[in-house]
Write an enzyme that holds these catalytic residues in place. Structure first.
Site, mmCIF file in Angstrom:
data_model
loop_
_atom_site.group_PDB
_atom_site.id
_atom_site.type_symbol
_atom_site.label_atom_id
_atom_site.label_comp_id
_atom_site.label_asym_id
_atom_site.label_seq_id
_atom_site.Cartn_x
_atom_site.Cartn_y
_atom_site.Cartn_z
ATOM 1 N N CYS A 75 40.781 50.778 32.325
ATOM 2 C CA CYS A 75 40.732 52.066 33.029
ATOM 3 C C CYS A 75 40.294 53.183 32.098
ATOM 4 O O CYS A 75 40.917 53.437 31.064
ATOM 5 C CB CYS A 75 42.103 52.389 33.623
ATOM 6 S SG CYS A 75 42.173 54.024 34.408
ATOM 7 N N ARG A 78 42.663 57.298 31.936
ATOM 8 C CA ARG A 78 44.077 57.310 31.585
ATOM 9 C C ARG A 78 44.610 58.597 30.960
ATOM 10 O O ARG A 78 45.786 58.669 30.622
ATOM 11 C CB ARG A 78 44.372 56.120 30.645
ATOM 12 C CG ARG A 78 44.386 54.798 31.377
ATOM 13 C CD ARG A 78 44.562 53.646 30.405
ATOM 14 N NE ARG A 78 43.310 53.239 29.786
ATOM 15 C CZ ARG A 78 43.207 52.445 28.738
ATOM 16 N NH1 ARG A 78 44.303 51.994 28.160
ATOM 17 N NH2 ARG A 78 42.020 52.094 28.256
ATOM 18 N N TRP A 248 41.734 58.778 41.387
ATOM 19 C CA TRP A 248 40.582 59.212 42.177
ATOM 20 C C TRP A 248 39.378 58.436 41.692
ATOM 21 O O TRP A 248 39.401 57.799 40.646
ATOM 22 C CB TRP A 248 40.375 60.724 42.055
ATOM 23 C CG TRP A 248 40.336 61.231 40.650
ATOM 24 C CD1 TRP A 248 39.319 61.113 39.752
ATOM 25 C CD2 TRP A 248 41.389 61.930 39.965
ATOM 26 N NE1 TRP A 248 39.667 61.697 38.556
ATOM 27 C CE2 TRP A 248 40.935 62.212 38.650
ATOM 28 C CE3 TRP A 248 42.675 62.367 40.335
ATOM 29 C CZ2 TRP A 248 41.711 62.898 37.714
ATOM 30 C CZ3 TRP A 248 43.433 63.043 39.394
ATOM 31 C CH2 TRP A 248 42.956 63.308 38.105
ATOM 32 N N GLU A 253 31.494 54.196 40.316
ATOM 33 C CA GLU A 253 32.094 52.988 40.897
ATOM 34 C C GLU A 253 31.472 52.708 42.254
ATOM 35 O O GLU A 253 31.259 51.566 42.642
ATOM 36 C CB GLU A 253 33.612 53.172 41.083
ATOM 37 C CG GLU A 253 34.382 53.420 39.813
ATOM 38 C CD GLU A 253 35.862 53.569 40.110
ATOM 39 O OE1 GLU A 253 36.332 54.725 40.234
ATOM 40 O OE2 GLU A 253 36.556 52.536 40.249
HETATM 41 N N1 ARG Z 1 36.188 50.042 41.304
HETATM 42 C C1 ARG Z 1 37.065 49.992 42.437
HETATM 43 C C2 ARG Z 1 36.308 50.430 43.683
HETATM 44 O O1 ARG Z 1 35.180 50.795 43.591
HETATM 45 C C3 ARG Z 1 38.281 50.885 42.246
HETATM 46 C C4 ARG Z 1 39.069 50.663 40.973
HETATM 47 C C5 ARG Z 1 40.003 51.799 40.642
HETATM 48 N N2 ARG Z 1 39.279 53.031 40.447
HETATM 49 C C6 ARG Z 1 39.828 54.222 40.213
HETATM 50 N N3 ARG Z 1 39.037 55.227 40.075
HETATM 51 N N4 ARG Z 1 41.127 54.384 40.130
HETATM 52 O O2 ARG Z 1 36.821 50.463 44.769
#
Ligand code: ARG
Length: 382
Positions: A75, A78, A248, A253
């Site tokens: 992560c 953090r 968030w 991602e």
């Molecule tokens: N990578 C994952 C997704 O696209 C989420 C993982 C957690 N991500 C976060 N920003 N807390 O759904």
């Protein structure tokens, strides 16, 4: 990559005591308000001898959950680990109770678009009495419907759980590419139940682009809150198999993985086509160009709707601040380079240009083995 701690079926009381003591030493060393460790250790030792496990205080669970986040080497986000909100729902162990509280988690984690990192901790495993489970990998995931010609409508990542839900009596949604899957929840050892998530608990962002009006016509969207629901929280010898948590999103991602990967929504060829790029040769860098525009659209759309999102440049800088703080506190910060470096423009972010210690510390979030249940009971609808 270091091995993840193994799933333990029944735990040896001696191991539990050892892990409890190690955790309590950490907690009492880091938190001056935790009071004296001696009497607490004695209490825990007695309870383990009597019952084979022990009940953690709310302060212990809160500290444990925050440190599990701090120890998550994959992560990048953090820096704010101390601000994790902990919802103590350890008395909840029925599928209905878990589903209701999971929906409340979704509602509370995002108010008017402002996302707050939150975890809901459900009943722990106890000897002969396993805690509840959520089988979905996140509370909100989009169905992936397999078509007869082998193609998939929706998110190909979720075809297995979609098949299972349909086999269990879920009627399916409107068969759009973004149908929210029902929750699949089991209490203790019972069969999982299906439960639709009420629409008002699902905050979503329709994607538009600041310079290309046609982008909206692609009909893309994504959910605002990623709530990981298939990991076990391990604190001091106690396992919480159901402890969904969220932060968030970082735009990449969604823009560089969920919507871009060839085995996910695979949108780069479509975006490149609309941009008029030459897709006949890799060397036109049409993928790279389309990837940037897709990521611009994600950040722009979240901002436009006032939903919390971060970008990979900001988050990379924050992560280095976090590393510095951890170092000052005299701690190692576990980090996995291959997960920390963003999936686009890696070398333009400072996290690219160094290596990290990748160690496994506890408390921790660990993966359940991926064995879906084979039998379901009929859907419960809200
Ligand atoms: N990578 C994952 C997704 O696209 C989420 C993982 C957690 N991500 C976060 N920003 N807390 O759904």
């Amino acid at each position: 990559m270091p091995a993840e701690p193994e799933e333990i079926e029944s735990r040896d009381p001696a191991d539990i005591l050892e892990q409890a003591a190690e955790f309590l030493r950490l907690y009492h060393a880091e938190d001056p308000e935790a009071g004296s460790i001696r009497p607490r250790l004695r209490e825990v030792r007695d309870e383990i001898a009597r019952t084979g496990t022990y009940t953690q205080t709310l302060d212990e669970v809160t500290f444990g959950a925050r440190v599990a986040w701090r120890n998550s080497g994959r992560c990048i986000g953090r820096l704010y680990w101390k601000s994790l909100r902990v919802r103590d729902r350890r008395r909840v162990n029925t599928p209905e109770g878990v589903a209701v509280e999971a929906v409340e988690h979704l509602r509370g984690a995002a108010t008017q678009g402002k996302i707050r990192p939150t975890i809901t901790v459900f009943a722990p495993d106890r000897p002969g009495e396993p805690g509840p489970r959520i089988w979905n990998e996140q509370l909100i995931r989009y169905a992936g419907y397999r078509e007869p010609d082998g193609s998939v409508v929706g998110d190909p990542r979720n075809t297995a759980i979609t098949d299972l839900a349909l086999a269990g009596g879920w009627k399916g949604g409107a068969r759009t590419p973004f149908d929210v899957l029902p929750l699949m929840v089991s209490g203790g050892d019972g069969k999982p139940m299906l439960c639709e998530i009420p629409g008002d608990a699902v905050l979503e962002v329709p994607l538009t682009h600041p310079s290309y009006p046609w982008f909206a016509d692609l009909g893309l969207r994504w959910h605002a809150v990623p709530v990981i629901s298939n990991m076990r929280l391990e604190i001091g010898g106690v396992g919480y198999p159901c402890a969904p948590f969220n932060g968030w999103y970082m735009g990449s991602e969604i823009g560089a993985r969920n919507l871009a990967d060839e085995d996910r929504y695979n949108m780069l060829p479509v975006v490149a086509g609309r941009l008029g790029l030459d897709t006949s040769s890799d060397r036109s860098l049409w993928r790279d160009h389309a990837l940037v525009e897709l990521n611009v659209a994600v950040l722009h759309s979240f901002d436009r709707m006032g939903v919390t999102v971060t970008d990979h440049h900001t988050e990379s800088r924050r992560f280095l601040t976090h590393l510095e703080r951890e170092e000052k506190a005299g701690r190692v910060c576990p980090a996995d380079w291959s997960w920390i470096v963003p999936p686009l423009s890696g070398s333009t972010t400072p996290v690219f240009h160094r290596y990290y210690d990748d160690v496994q510390l506890t408390p921790a979030f660990v993966h359940h083995p991926e064995n879906y249940p084979t039998e379901l009971v009929c859907p419960v609808l809200h």
